[in-house]
Design an enzyme around this catalytic site. Sequence first.
Site, PDB file in Angstrom:
ATOM      1  N   HIS A 103      -7.718  39.835  24.199  1.00 54.86           N
ATOM      2  CA  HIS A 103      -8.577  40.699  23.390  1.00 54.86           C
ATOM      3  C   HIS A 103      -9.903  40.946  24.092  1.00 54.86           C
ATOM      4  CE1 HIS A 103     -11.928  38.182  21.943  1.00 54.86           C
ATOM      5  NE2 HIS A 103     -11.092  37.179  22.175  1.00 54.86           N
ATOM      6  N   CYS A 104     -10.576  41.995  23.651  1.00 53.02           N
ATOM      7  CA  CYS A 104     -11.971  42.245  23.993  1.00 53.02           C
ATOM      8  C   CYS A 104     -12.646  42.537  22.663  1.00 53.02           C
ATOM      9  CB  CYS A 104     -12.123  43.369  25.024  1.00 53.02           C
ATOM     10  SG  CYS A 104     -11.316  44.927  24.595  1.00 53.02           S
ATOM     11  N   SER A 105     -13.601  43.412  22.613  1.00 52.84           N
ATOM     12  CA  SER A 105     -14.262  43.697  21.349  1.00 52.84           C
ATOM     13  C   SER A 105     -13.332  44.437  20.386  1.00 52.84           C
ATOM     14  CB  SER A 105     -15.524  44.514  21.592  1.00 52.84           C
ATOM     15  OG  SER A 105     -16.193  44.750  20.382  1.00 52.84           O
TER      16      SER A 105
END
Length: 191
Positions: A103-105
């Site tokens: 994941h990222c933001s």
Amino acid sequence: MPPRKRKPGPRSSSDAVSVILPNALYLGPRSAASSTAFLTSEHITHVLSIGISPSRKVDDVVYHRLALADSTTSPLDVTLKLSIEIIGAALESKKGAGKILVHCSAGVSRSPTIVVGYLMKKRGMTLKEALGRVIRSRPQVSPNSGFLRQLKELEVELRGDSSIDVDELPRREVDRLAYFADASTGGSGSS
């Protein structure tokens, strides 16, 4: 009347997690990395955070974090190399039953770029196959133009040519999906 409690886990389609490799590799937003309900129900063993840490960690899940800014000038090479090692080790853990969420933001640019690079290097996919698989699973995905350029360079290094002829992906989801409609989901190889 007291405020209603929010159910744990994804709250909207942008919060939803996408399955990239069934029972193995998941892609999503930061909120999923802190969702006990999601991580437990899917038996996620590892989380790889690209550029941003989850708000809280869930017990019995191994967390990794690698820095990467969502900028067209951010170099991918070191982060991608380390990510591929982390993803591979996660999938091999638990006697080959490990599962990882990357994941990222928002799960739109950084983490999808890493997942596409993994699919290209370790699953033998072309850029168009890998990005097509990710976009069909998560239509909001749109790596920034700098990341796309570096993925094209990686493909040239791996295959001698690029399977994508654009420098930027279409802005509208429907147009991105149409661009990748003919990309096969081939590719194999080891994790």
